[in-house]
Write a protein that holds these residues in place. Structure first.
Motif, PDB file in Angstrom:
ATOM      1  N   LEU A  97     -77.778  10.935-102.800  1.00 51.05           N
ATOM      2  CA  LEU A  97     -77.557  11.173-104.213  1.00 51.05           C
ATOM      3  C   LEU A  97     -77.213  12.658-104.367  1.00 51.05           C
ATOM      4  N   ASP A  98     -76.232  12.972-105.190  1.00 50.93           N
ATOM      5  CA  ASP A  98     -75.814  14.367-105.335  1.00 50.93           C
ATOM      6  C   ASP A  98     -76.986  15.273-105.728  1.00 50.93           C
ATOM      7  N   ALA A  99     -77.883  14.749-106.537  1.00 47.43           N
ATOM      8  CA  ALA A  99     -78.986  15.574-107.039  1.00 47.43           C
ATOM      9  C   ALA A  99     -79.971  15.983-105.950  1.00 47.43           C
ATOM     10  N   VAL A 100     -79.960  15.296-104.802  1.00 47.14           N
ATOM     11  CA  VAL A 100     -80.906  15.622-103.735  1.00 47.14           C
ATOM     12  C   VAL A 100     -80.210  16.155-102.481  1.00 47.14           C
ATOM     13  N   ARG A 101     -78.898  16.136-102.477  1.00 50.70           N
ATOM     14  CA  ARG A 101     -78.155  16.576-101.295  1.00 50.70           C
ATOM     15  C   ARG A 101     -78.480  18.028-100.996  1.00 50.70           C
ATOM     16  N   GLY A 102     -78.790  18.301 -99.741  1.00 50.15           N
ATOM     17  CA  GLY A 102     -79.159  19.647 -99.331  1.00 50.15           C
ATOM     18  C   GLY A 102     -80.652  19.918 -99.403  1.00 50.15           C
ATOM     19  N   ARG A 103     -81.387  19.059-100.117  1.00 48.70           N
ATOM     20  CA  ARG A 103     -82.840  19.221-100.222  1.00 48.70           C
ATOM     21  C   ARG A 103     -83.589  18.118 -99.478  1.00 48.70           C
ATOM     22  N   PHE A 104     -83.004  16.926 -99.449  1.00 49.56           N
ATOM     23  CA  PHE A 104     -83.641  15.782 -98.797  1.00 49.56           C
ATOM     24  C   PHE A 104     -82.900  15.441 -97.510  1.00 49.56           C
TER      25      PHE A 104
ATOM     26  N   LEU B 125     -88.135  10.252 -94.953  1.00 49.56           N
ATOM     27  CA  LEU B 125     -87.388  11.025 -95.933  1.00 49.56           C
ATOM     28  C   LEU B 125     -88.114  12.354 -96.112  1.00 49.56           C
ATOM     29  N   GLN B 126     -87.522  13.406 -95.591  1.00 48.51           N
ATOM     30  CA  GLN B 126     -88.079  14.745 -95.753  1.00 48.51           C
ATOM     31  C   GLN B 126     -87.551  15.307 -97.062  1.00 48.51           C
ATOM     32  N   MET B 127     -88.455  15.630 -97.966  1.00 43.23           N
ATOM     33  CA  MET B 127     -88.068  16.129 -99.284  1.00 43.23           C
ATOM     34  C   MET B 127     -88.541  17.573 -99.426  1.00 43.23           C
ATOM     35  N   ASN B 128     -87.601  18.475 -99.590  1.00 39.50           N
ATOM     36  CA  ASN B 128     -87.900  19.898 -99.735  1.00 39.50           C
ATOM     37  C   ASN B 128     -87.457  20.389-101.100  1.00 39.50           C
TER      38      ASN B 128
END
Length: 121
Positions: A60-67, A80-83
């Motif tokens: 999802l664009d909203a999580v790209r680069g963070r998850f 799922l690593q969520m930062n």
């Protein structure tokens, strides 16, 4: 019967990190793809991240680069690593799998029961 078991949800502050895990059990002949969906109160369920058996991922664009989604095909599980979590990431996160069960004629969609992620100060 294929079952999906999620773990790793909880409460964290904005900017924090959490790791969600999902393990598939049962007589699985083939696992085609796994994914994480989420549903916030009053909102529709949305696809957060997916991974295919060949390792292709999408976000999802909203999580790209963070998850980051990771699959361990031989173990039938994924993480799922969520930062850098944000309050808007607060939702119930659901594990999804597309798989063929032993002796089944068709592929099926399977869902976990969900795990709550709350991001709040």
């Amino acid at each position: 019967q294929v079952q999906l078991a999620e773990s790793g949800g909880g409460l964290t502050q904005p900017g924090g990190s959490l790791t969600l895990s999902c393990a598939a059990s049962g007589m699985i002949t083939k696992l085609y793809a796994m994914a994480w969906y989420r549903q916030a109160p009053g909102s529709q369920r949305e696809l957060v991240a997916s991974v295919t058996i060949s390792g292709e991922t999408d976000y999802l664009d909203a999580v790209r680069g963070r998850f980051t989604i990771s699959a361990y095909n031989h173990e039938n599980r994924m993480n799922l690593q969520m930062n850098i979590l944000k309050p808007e990431d607060t939702a119930v996160y659901y594990c999804y799998a597309r798989a063929r069960e032993f002796a089944a004629q068709t592929d099926q969609d399977y869902w976990g029961e969900g795990t709550l992620v709350t991001v709040s100060a």
